[in-house]
Every structure is written in structure tokens, then in C-alpha cells.
Design an enzyme around this catalytic site. Structure first.
Site, PDB file in Angstrom:
ATOM      1  N   SER A 127     -53.403  24.559 -53.600  1.00  0.00           N
ATOM      2  CA  SER A 127     -53.903  23.548 -52.663  1.00  0.00           C
ATOM      3  C   SER A 127     -55.383  23.366 -52.983  1.00  0.00           C
ATOM      4  O   SER A 127     -55.984  24.213 -53.667  1.00  0.00           O
ATOM      5  CB  SER A 127     -53.718  24.062 -51.234  1.00  0.00           C
ATOM      6  OG  SER A 127     -54.518  23.350 -50.317  1.00  0.00           O
ATOM      7  N   TYR A 140     -53.625  30.151 -44.332  1.00  0.00           N
ATOM      8  CA  TYR A 140     -53.174  29.242 -45.401  1.00  0.00           C
ATOM      9  C   TYR A 140     -54.134  29.300 -46.594  1.00  0.00           C
ATOM     10  O   TYR A 140     -53.711  29.456 -47.742  1.00  0.00           O
ATOM     11  CB  TYR A 140     -53.084  27.825 -44.832  1.00  0.00           C
ATOM     12  CG  TYR A 140     -52.481  26.818 -45.774  1.00  0.00           C
ATOM     13  CD1 TYR A 140     -51.115  26.813 -46.035  1.00  0.00           C
ATOM     14  CD2 TYR A 140     -53.272  25.871 -46.412  1.00  0.00           C
ATOM     15  CE1 TYR A 140     -50.552  25.893 -46.897  1.00  0.00           C
ATOM     16  CE2 TYR A 140     -52.718  24.937 -47.277  1.00  0.00           C
ATOM     17  CZ  TYR A 140     -51.361  24.946 -47.512  1.00  0.00           C
ATOM     18  OH  TYR A 140     -50.808  24.027 -48.373  1.00  0.00           O
TER      19      TYR A 140
HETATM   20  N1  LIG Z   1     -48.373  18.310 -48.099  1.00  0.00           N
HETATM   21  C1  LIG Z   1     -49.609  18.644 -48.460  1.00  0.00           C
HETATM   22  O1  LIG Z   1     -50.597  17.968 -48.116  1.00  0.00           O
HETATM   23  C2  LIG Z   1     -49.835  19.862 -49.321  1.00  0.00           C
HETATM   24  C3  LIG Z   1     -51.116  20.066 -49.814  1.00  0.00           C
HETATM   25  C4  LIG Z   1     -51.367  21.177 -50.593  1.00  0.00           C
HETATM   26  C5  LIG Z   1     -50.344  22.050 -50.888  1.00  0.00           C
HETATM   27  N2  LIG Z   1     -49.109  21.842 -50.391  1.00  0.00           N
HETATM   28  C6  LIG Z   1     -48.076  22.829 -50.725  1.00  0.00           C
HETATM   29  O2  LIG Z   1     -46.956  22.194 -51.306  1.00  0.00           O
HETATM   30  C7  LIG Z   1     -45.788  22.981 -51.050  1.00  0.00           C
HETATM   31  C8  LIG Z   1     -44.708  22.072 -50.471  1.00  0.00           C
HETATM   32  O3  LIG Z   1     -45.195  21.533 -49.247  1.00  0.00           O
HETATM   33  P1  LIG Z   1     -44.639  20.169 -48.624  1.00  0.00           P
HETATM   34  O4  LIG Z   1     -45.800  19.409 -48.167  1.00  0.00           O
HETATM   35  O5  LIG Z   1     -43.650  19.564 -49.554  1.00  0.00           O
HETATM   36  O6  LIG Z   1     -43.936  20.761 -47.309  1.00  0.00           O
HETATM   37  P2  LIG Z   1     -42.461  20.583 -46.735  1.00  0.00           P
HETATM   38  O7  LIG Z   1     -42.515  21.238 -45.401  1.00  0.00           O
HETATM   39  O8  LIG Z   1     -42.039  19.169 -46.822  1.00  0.00           O
HETATM   40  O9  LIG Z   1     -41.570  21.445 -47.729  1.00  0.00           O
HETATM   41  C9  LIG Z   1     -41.641  22.848 -47.752  1.00  0.00           C
HETATM   42  C10 LIG Z   1     -40.235  23.391 -47.958  1.00  0.00           C
HETATM   43  O10 LIG Z   1     -40.337  24.814 -48.041  1.00  0.00           O
HETATM   44  C11 LIG Z   1     -39.235  25.349 -47.359  1.00  0.00           C
HETATM   45  N3  LIG Z   1     -39.509  26.699 -46.880  1.00  0.00           N
HETATM   46  C12 LIG Z   1     -40.450  27.067 -45.980  1.00  0.00           C
HETATM   47  N4  LIG Z   1     -40.348  28.382 -45.725  1.00  0.00           N
HETATM   48  C13 LIG Z   1     -39.308  28.844 -46.466  1.00  0.00           C
HETATM   49  C14 LIG Z   1     -38.702  30.115 -46.617  1.00  0.00           C
HETATM   50  N5  LIG Z   1     -39.133  31.190 -45.932  1.00  0.00           N
HETATM   51  N6  LIG Z   1     -37.686  30.239 -47.490  1.00  0.00           N
HETATM   52  C15 LIG Z   1     -37.236  29.168 -48.174  1.00  0.00           C
HETATM   53  N7  LIG Z   1     -37.757  27.930 -48.072  1.00  0.00           N
HETATM   54  C16 LIG Z   1     -38.784  27.786 -47.218  1.00  0.00           C
HETATM   55  C17 LIG Z   1     -39.008  24.403 -46.179  1.00  0.00           C
HETATM   56  O11 LIG Z   1     -37.707  24.529 -45.639  1.00  0.00           O
HETATM   57  C18 LIG Z   1     -39.285  23.059 -46.804  1.00  0.00           C
HETATM   58  O12 LIG Z   1     -38.111  22.451 -47.297  1.00  0.00           O
HETATM   59  C19 LIG Z   1     -46.231  24.096 -50.095  1.00  0.00           C
HETATM   60  O13 LIG Z   1     -46.484  25.265 -50.836  1.00  0.00           O
HETATM   61  C20 LIG Z   1     -47.518  23.561 -49.519  1.00  0.00           C
HETATM   62  O14 LIG Z   1     -48.379  24.590 -49.093  1.00  0.00           O
HETATM   63  C21 LIG Z   1     -48.815  20.758 -49.611  1.00  0.00           C
END
Ligand SMILES: NC(=O)c1ccc[n+]([C@@H]2O[C@H](COP(=O)([O-])OP(=O)(O)OC[C@H]3O[C@@H](n4cnc5c(N)ncnc54)[C@H](O)[C@@H]3O)[C@@H](O)[C@H]2O)c1
Length: 237
Positions: A127, A140
């Protein structure tokens, strides 16, 4: 669409939603076989990946289905704002368990397969908070800083086996994780849209396309590297 990942076998976690779903789709479009995992949804392997053996079981199931593993992209993660005061140990630990420990366990379980391939790829999802902190994001940001450090150490250790490890660092991406905050607090959305010189939130596909590049032969000499994919937001004061 080119088939630049033809013959490659990938594990993508968090693949039921957001960035993970987009990564799985993009790797498949590039010709890879993709084995998907999540705690929910229509994926190949349904499990809470914080379980002690869950990642080892995931790799075993992926190898049984595909005959090996060449690419690992752990996207599963959680985030929520919690002020420091009243921030409970259990939540802090929960964030570390999925955002960090599960990544370590998945990569560790995949190492023999990645080594066997000779040109394996690990792309972690950090991130912009792998580099900076933010209010309410103690757990986080700690987890995402750690993922970047983990990735650099993996790159150092597995490089001699032809394996690269890189960390994509998304900015503010519009996914189910962030949508509630952007909807409930329009000022938060405006802030991130305007901070980015490209003047928009990111889309999951913006991240997936970069992950696919890093998995490809074109990125064969890129390793131990964190890459901001944030519309330029962090380059701007
Ligand atoms: N959306 C943003 O702005 C952003 C920014 C920086 C980093 N990220 C990172 O990107 C990655 C994906 O995030 P996203 O925005 O697509 O979120 P999202 O919530 O849409 O997807 C995350 C997925 O992870 C799964 N998950 C969570 N805990 C779990 C567990 N214990 N076991 C199995 N699966 C699990 C959830 O069910 C979900 O489908 C994450 O690591 C997040 O930290 C997102």
C-alpha cells in the site's frame, strides 16, 4: 490480448473481490492457469487464510489441480480505521494475521514449487502505507510496511533461484474495501481524487495490469522493489 503468461500457474488470494478478482481475471486473460482462494465466494479454495495450516493446504490443493505453482499473488487483506486510543489487541493481531503472517505462510509453502520453475514470481500487495502512515491506520500501516520488508527479504533469498519478489503499493482504489468510506465521507473521496495528479480514484484493473506485468518475462530483472500505483498521489506534497 497476448498470451504472455501461457503455461504459468498462479495462486491468487482475496480473489472473490476487488483487486484480487481483477488480478485473477487479468492473469487468466494473459494465458495463466489461476487457482483462486478466499474466505468467501465462488473460488477454487474457500478458507480463512489466517488458519495455521490454511496456506499450506492451499498450495497443496493448487499443486494437485495445476501440477505446480509459478506465480503467487496474495491479495487477501483487511483494513478499517481505528483510533490509537481504544485500539484493541485482538484487532491489531487480526490485521497482522491476514495482511502479513498469511502472506509469509503462503510464500513459504510455495517456495519449493517456485524454485522448481526457475523463473517464479511473487507479487505482494502493499500500500502507499507501506511507505507512509496515516491517522487511524496503525495496524494496517504496520502490516503493510512489514509486507514490503518481507518482500525485499524474499527477493534476496530466492533471487539465486531465478525467483523475483515485488510489492505493488496501491493508492486509493475504489473497491468493496474502500467503497463505504468513500460513500459515507465524500470529503475523503474528494481528498484522494484531488491528491492524485491523475485526478481520480484507482480501479482494481489499474493494479491488476501492473501485477500482470510484474509476473511476465518483461519484468525479469525487477525484484526487491516496491512500486507505487497511485496516480501520482504520493509524489505530490
Ligand atoms: N482498495 C484500496 O484502496 C487498497 C489500497 C492499498 C492496498 N490495498 C490492498 O489490496 C488488497 C485487496 O484489497 P481490496 O481493496 O481488493 O479489498 P476487498 O475487500 O475488495 O478484497 C479483499 C478480499 O480478501 C478476502 N479476505 C479477507 N480476509 C480474509 C481471510 N482471513 N482469508 C481469506 N480471504 C480473506 C476478502 O474476503 C475479500 O474478498 C488488500 O491487501 C488491501 O490491503 C487496497
Amino acid at each position: 490480448m497476448s498470451a504472455r503468461l501461457a503455461g504459468r500457474r498462479a495462486i491468487v488470494t482475496g480473489a472473490a473481490s476487488g483487486i484480487g478478482a481483477a488480478v485473477a481475471a487479468r492473469l487468466a486473460a494473459d494465458g495463466a492457469r489461476v487457482f483462486t482462494a478466499d474466505v468467501k465466494g465462488a473460488v477454487d479454495f474457500v478458507a480463512d487464510l489466517t488458519g495455521a495450516d490454511a496456506n499450506q493446504n492451499l498450495v497443496a490443493a493448487a499443486v494437485a489441480a495445476m501440477g505446480g505453482v509459478d506465480i503467487v499473488v496474495p491479495c487477501a487483506g483487511i483494513s478499517a480505521f481505528h483510533p490509537l486510543e481504544g485500539h484493541e489487541d485482538a484487532y491489531f493481531q487480526r490485521v497482522l494475521d491476514i495482511n502479513l503472517l498469511a502472506v509469509f505462510r503462503l510464500v513459504r509453502a510455495a517456495v519449493p514449487h517456485l524454485k522448481a520453475h526457475g523463473a517464479g514470481r511473487i507479487v505482494t500487495i502493499g500500500s502507499t502505507t507501506s511507505t507512509f502512515g496515516d491517522e487511524g491506520l496503525c495496524a494496517y500501516a504496520a502490516s503493510k510496511h512489514a509486507v514490503l520488508g518481507l518482500t525485499k527479504s524474499i527477493a534476496a533469498e530466492l533471487g539465486p533461484f531465478g525467483v523475483t519478489a515485488t510489492c505493488v503499493q496501491p493508492g486509493a482504489i475504489d473497491t468493496p474495501m474502500t467503497a463505504p468510506a468513500f460513500t459515507e465521507t465524500p470529503a475523503y473521496r474528494d481528498f484522494w481524487e484531488n491528491k492524485a495528479p491523475l485526478r481520480r480514484l484507482g480501479r482494481a484493473e489499474d493494479i491488476a495490469d501492473v501485477v500482470a506485468f510484474l509476473c511476465s518475462d518483461d519484468a525479469r530483472f525487477v525484484s526487491g522493489h516496491g512500486l507505487w500505483v497511485d496516480g501520482g498521489a504520493m509524489a505530490r506534497h
